[in-house]
Write an enzyme that holds these catalytic residues in place. Sequence first.
Site, PDB file in Angstrom:
ATOM      1  N   SER A   1      69.018  58.910 -89.455  1.00 56.09           N
ATOM      2  CA  SER A   1      69.504  57.711 -88.715  1.00 56.09           C
ATOM      3  C   SER A   1      70.846  57.499 -88.856  1.00 56.09           C
ATOM      4  CB  SER A   1      68.739  56.424 -88.909  1.00 56.09           C
ATOM      5  OG  SER A   1      69.242  55.564 -88.588  1.00 56.09           O
TER       6      SER A   1
ATOM      7  N   ASP B   1      63.583  59.134 -85.822  1.00 58.61           N
ATOM      8  CA  ASP B   1      64.694  58.347 -85.647  1.00 58.61           C
ATOM      9  C   ASP B   1      64.414  56.990 -86.036  1.00 58.61           C
ATOM     10  OD1 ASP B   1      67.243  57.211 -84.206  1.00 58.61           O
ATOM     11  OD2 ASP B   1      65.734  56.342 -82.880  1.00 58.61           O
TER      12      ASP B   1
HETATM   13  C1  LAC Z   1      69.714  55.833 -84.916  1.00 58.37           C
HETATM   14  C2  LAC Z   1      70.101  55.167 -83.636  1.00 58.37           C
HETATM   15  C3  LAC Z   1      70.349  56.477 -82.786  1.00 58.37           C
HETATM   16  O1  LAC Z   1      68.661  55.242 -85.671  1.00 58.37           O
HETATM   17  O2  LAC Z   1      69.091  54.456 -83.132  1.00 58.37           O
HETATM   18  O3  LAC Z   1      69.938  56.717 -85.488  1.00 58.37           O
END
Ligand code: LAC
Length: 219
Positions: free
Chosen positions: A112, A7
């Site tokens: 992300s 992430d």
């Molecule tokens: C992302 C958010 C959830 O980078 O922080 O997907």
Amino acid sequence: MPLFVFDAYGTLFDVHAAIRRYSTGPDADRMSEIWRAKQLEYTWTLTLAGCYADFWILTERALDFALARVQSVDKALKPKLLDAYFKLDAFPDARSALGHLKQQGHKTAILSNGSPAMLDAVVQASRLGMLIDAVFSVEAVGIYKPHPKVYQLAADRLGIAANAIAFQSSNAWDAYAASAFGMQVVWCNRYGQRPERLPGKPDRMVRSLAELPALVGAP
Ligand code: LAC
């Protein structure tokens, strides 16, 4: 050996670094917490309503909300805060963990909510580009986490099964959802949050990504 997918916001990049560059006032942290919470809430509410707007647009709308709510933070900081958010700092442990994984010969990627432009900018600004093999934005599927289409995007783009992906997120709801989808998950519980009562169960919990290399061997 699994491929390591991370992430971005909150996991590799410190979402509260923007406010710290410009304000240390008594309500600065609270404003930043509201900004982040509202940004995520907008992703979920738009998704439920069957809509999609770019993560950058939602980031700006959420900042407008937070600045209106926390009157003591100077509203004139808005352009500076947005610019800082575009070029957030990487957590030091994220850089070292990615470096170790690359030294061990592993492949790494980002999955992300961020728009492609945001992700390009933040990877460049933090100089993590050499340590990341691929960047996947939800924009390709037009829907936000934790919709299963997002986790499927990583599996499809990498050409592997979900259970061959090791997914790292500090956002508990994201970690649980990736686990429910079938990925191997490490929840980087940076802020000592309580476990969620959501589908899925992260396989491991760490307090920082510095613990990650020791959990995995060479490929
Ligand atoms: C992302 C958010 C959830 O980078 O922080 O997907």
